[in-house]
Design an enzyme around this catalytic site. Structure first.
Site, PDB file in Angstrom:
ATOM      1  N   GLU A 236       0.821  -1.229   0.000  1.00  0.00           N
ATOM      2  CA  GLU A 236       0.000   0.000   0.000  1.00  0.00           C
ATOM      3  C   GLU A 236       0.847   1.267   0.000  1.00  0.00           C
ATOM      4  O   GLU A 236       1.871   1.331   0.680  1.00  0.00           O
ATOM      5  CB  GLU A 236      -0.867  -0.041   1.264  1.00  0.00           C
ATOM      6  CG  GLU A 236      -1.732   1.169   1.465  1.00  0.00           C
ATOM      7  CD  GLU A 236      -2.585   1.004   2.719  1.00  0.00           C
ATOM      8  OE1 GLU A 236      -2.918  -0.149   3.079  1.00  0.00           O
ATOM      9  OE2 GLU A 236      -2.886   2.022   3.345  1.00  0.00           O
ATOM     10  N   GLU A 262      -5.728   6.443  -0.176  1.00  0.00           N
ATOM     11  CA  GLU A 262      -6.469   6.864   1.020  1.00  0.00           C
ATOM     12  C   GLU A 262      -6.431   8.381   1.200  1.00  0.00           C
ATOM     13  O   GLU A 262      -7.265   8.920   1.923  1.00  0.00           O
ATOM     14  CB  GLU A 262      -5.961   6.140   2.269  1.00  0.00           C
ATOM     15  CG  GLU A 262      -4.559   6.498   2.683  1.00  0.00           C
ATOM     16  CD  GLU A 262      -4.074   5.716   3.897  1.00  0.00           C
ATOM     17  OE1 GLU A 262      -4.341   4.502   3.960  1.00  0.00           O
ATOM     18  OE2 GLU A 262      -3.439   6.325   4.760  1.00  0.00           O
ATOM     19  N   ARG A 283      -8.131   3.056  -2.827  1.00  0.00           N
ATOM     20  CA  ARG A 283      -8.465   3.050  -1.395  1.00  0.00           C
ATOM     21  C   ARG A 283      -9.226   4.273  -0.913  1.00  0.00           C
ATOM     22  O   ARG A 283      -9.450   4.449   0.286  1.00  0.00           O
ATOM     23  CB  ARG A 283      -7.160   2.931  -0.593  1.00  0.00           C
ATOM     24  CG  ARG A 283      -6.626   1.534  -0.655  1.00  0.00           C
ATOM     25  CD  ARG A 283      -5.415   1.302   0.191  1.00  0.00           C
ATOM     26  NE  ARG A 283      -5.387   1.899   1.508  1.00  0.00           N
ATOM     27  CZ  ARG A 283      -6.078   1.449   2.553  1.00  0.00           C
ATOM     28  NH1 ARG A 283      -6.868   0.413   2.434  1.00  0.00           N
ATOM     29  NH2 ARG A 283      -5.976   2.060   3.723  1.00  0.00           N
ATOM     30  N   GLU A 339     -10.745  -2.401   4.612  1.00  0.00           N
ATOM     31  CA  GLU A 339      -9.940  -2.275   5.838  1.00  0.00           C
ATOM     32  C   GLU A 339     -10.876  -2.174   7.041  1.00  0.00           C
ATOM     33  O   GLU A 339     -11.920  -1.528   6.978  1.00  0.00           O
ATOM     34  CB  GLU A 339      -9.076  -1.009   5.762  1.00  0.00           C
ATOM     35  CG  GLU A 339      -8.172  -0.836   6.978  1.00  0.00           C
ATOM     36  CD  GLU A 339      -7.271   0.391   6.874  1.00  0.00           C
ATOM     37  OE1 GLU A 339      -7.550   1.276   6.050  1.00  0.00           O
ATOM     38  OE2 GLU A 339      -6.294   0.450   7.640  1.00  0.00           O
ATOM     39  N   TRP A 402       5.194  11.435   5.927  1.00  0.00           N
ATOM     40  CA  TRP A 402       4.853  10.563   7.051  1.00  0.00           C
ATOM     41  C   TRP A 402       4.003   9.413   6.592  1.00  0.00           C
ATOM     42  O   TRP A 402       3.178   9.512   5.759  1.00  0.00           O
ATOM     43  CB  TRP A 402       4.094  11.350   8.144  1.00  0.00           C
ATOM     44  CG  TRP A 402       3.692  10.441   9.252  1.00  0.00           C
ATOM     45  CD1 TRP A 402       4.509   9.898  10.204  1.00  0.00           C
ATOM     46  CD2 TRP A 402       2.380   9.912   9.501  1.00  0.00           C
ATOM     47  NE1 TRP A 402       3.797   9.065  11.030  1.00  0.00           N
ATOM     48  CE2 TRP A 402       2.482   9.063  10.615  1.00  0.00           C
ATOM     49  CE3 TRP A 402       1.139  10.084   8.880  1.00  0.00           C
ATOM     50  CZ2 TRP A 402       1.392   8.373  11.126  1.00  0.00           C
ATOM     51  CZ3 TRP A 402       0.056   9.404   9.390  1.00  0.00           C
ATOM     52  CH2 TRP A 402       0.174   8.552  10.514  1.00  0.00           C
TER      53      TRP A 402
HETATM   54  O1  KDG Z   1      -5.400   9.623   9.359  1.00  0.00           O
HETATM   55  C1  KDG Z   1      -4.371   8.860   8.837  1.00  0.00           C
HETATM   56  C2  KDG Z   1      -4.655   7.389   9.017  1.00  0.00           C
HETATM   57  O2  KDG Z   1      -5.960   7.076   8.642  1.00  0.00           O
HETATM   58  C3  KDG Z   1      -3.686   6.560   8.217  1.00  0.00           C
HETATM   59  O3  KDG Z   1      -2.397   6.788   8.687  1.00  0.00           O
HETATM   60  C4  KDG Z   1      -4.050   5.090   8.343  1.00  0.00           C
HETATM   61  O4  KDG Z   1      -2.635   4.561   6.503  1.00  0.00           O
HETATM   62  C5  KDG Z   1      -3.564   4.277   7.216  1.00  0.00           C
HETATM   63  C6  KDG Z   1      -4.277   3.021   6.939  1.00  0.00           C
HETATM   64  O5  KDG Z   1      -3.934   2.402   5.946  1.00  0.00           O
HETATM   65  O6  KDG Z   1      -5.170   2.665   7.700  1.00  0.00           O
HETATM   66 MG    MG Z   2      -2.633   3.401   4.711  1.00  0.00          MG
END
Ligand code: KDG
Ligand code: MG
Length: 402
Positions: A236, A262, A283, A339, A402
């Site tokens: 991912e 995401e 995602r 997820e 990050w």
């Molecule tokens: O708000 C950020 C999180 O939702 C993220 O860091 C979580 O990467 C993530 C994931 O795959 O669940």
């Molecule tokens: Mg993630």
């Protein structure tokens, strides 16, 4: 059916959530999740100050028209704050439409394509042994897909690791903490983690891993290749995805499937990734991607190119978002995997819901609408607390994704 009240509820039952509540002249209530982790109050203001006044008196049945009114009518398009706000309105309108029709939302989306949405859980550990142990706990609980994250020796505060068997929660109260990142150490360590997991439990379940945007394309290509023997379901967010054509480089080197999106909020963020078949799973969550209406457009495009869904489902997406995701999951032909990070008991108290976990999958509720409520008295007991995601730096102090 007209909207007579539009109100934003900010609550923090263990973590912050922003919820839009629409009420109609027929006394029906629709909910939409408007939570944007670490930037919650920006969305609350966008909705309260700029969107709620436009909703009063509108026909609650005009979902597509309202979506276009808010998207095109603002002049300023896209972006996480705008699209999370539009998503909250859109999802609340689908909830209302379901309640008005006395049907669960998935019935309005074409009905079931499957009985339930297979989910993946999060195993993590500071050491390989701890992570391997947790994978076993998920398998014993009935999961058929598990994401695995582990600490990297010499690197403190690795993404996805809760510490001492605790569930992982990325947002931290107060100002943003800083973590350190070391790409070389990570790339050396992660293949050993997956070797240990496959060695102990075999190949009869899906394994996933979140790189969380930390690599360059050529580094991601190497990791994908090194992980090939362990047959991941997906790798991912291998790189930050603003440069969509950058994925060609990864794709040219590895058969490890790729999941991305995401942090996307519109189809334009993944148009090239999808149409050039540079990814395998998209995602984007309902709550950040313009709601059910826009997410279905993304998944419609994806279906043409053999790309499947893998919706984000971390704890910062409220039960309202998770319920909406499940209604989409069971009604689209190109579902991949969902997820699932279970919410805390306090969160479940504030958001009573009818979806449930069974045999490695989540079942969408059969109640009219989304099947989620908000207990406002309970919500009021958990006031907002400032919390941020960490900021990452390389060992020399350079800010890193990050
Ligand atoms: O708000 C950020 C999180 O939702 C993220 O860091 C979580 O990467 C993530 C994931 O795959 O669940
Ligand atoms: Mg993630």
């Amino acid at each position: 059916m007209k909207i007579i009240e539009a109100r934003v509820i900010v609550t923090s039952p263990g973590r912050n959530f922003v919820t839009l509540k629409l009420t109609t002249d027929e006394g029906l209530v629709g909910l939409g999740d408007a939570t944007l982790n670490g930037r919650e109050l920006a969305v609350a203001s966008y909705l309260t100050d700029h969107v709620c006044p436009l909703l009063i008196g509108r026909d609650a049945g005009r979902i597509e028209d309202t979506w276009n009114y808010l998207y095109k009518g603002a002049y300023w398009r896209r972006g996480p704050v705008t699209m999370t706000s539009i998503a909250a309105v859109d999802v609340a309108l689908w909830d209302l439409k379901g309640k008005a029709a006395a049907l669960p939302v998935y019935q309005l989306l074409g009905g079931r394509c499957r009985d339930a949405a297979t989910v993946y859980g999060h195993a993590n550990g500071e050491t390989v042994d701890e992570a391997v142990e947790q994978v076993g706990a998920y398998l014993r609980a009935g999961y058929r897909a598990v994401r695995v994250q582990a600490g990297v020796p010499g690197v403190a505060g690795i993404y996805g690791v809760g510490g001492h068997g605790q569930p992982y929660e990325p947002a931290v109260a107060g100002l943003p903490p800083e973590t350190v990142w070391d790409t070389a150490a990570y790339l050396r360590h992660i293949p050993d983690l997956f070797a240990a997991v496959r060695d102990k439990y075999g190949f009869d379940f899906h394994l996933l891993h979140d790189v969380h945007h930390r690599l360059t394309p050529i580094e991601a290509a190497r990791l994908g290749r090194d992980l090939e023997p362990y047959r991941l379901f997906w790798m991912e967010d291998p790189v930050p995805a603003e440069l969509q054509e950058g994925f060609r480089l990864i794709r040219g080197h590895t058969t490890t499937p790729i999941a991305v999106g995401e942090v996307f909020n519109a189809v334009w963020d993944c148009r090239q990734l999808i149409s050039e078949q540079l990814i395998d799973f998209v995602r984007t969550p309902v709550s950040h991607g313009g709601g059910i209406t826009h997410l279905r457009r993304i998944l419609g495009l994806a279906e043409l190119y053999h790309v499947r869904s893998g919706f984000h489902g971390a704890t910062d997406l409220s039960p309202v978002c998770l319920a909406a995701a499940l209604h989409v999951d069971v009604s689209i032909p190109n579902f991949g995997l969902q997820e699932y990070m279970a919410h805390s008991a306090e969160t479940d108290e504030v958001f009573p819901h009818s979806y449930r976990f069974e045999d490695g999958a989540l079942l969408a509720g059969e109640e009219p609408g989304l099947g989620v409520d908000i207990d406002e008295e309970a919500a009021a007991r958990y006031p907002y607390r400032a919390a941020y995601l960490p900021v990452n730096r390389l060992r020399d102090g350079t800010v890193h994704s990050w």
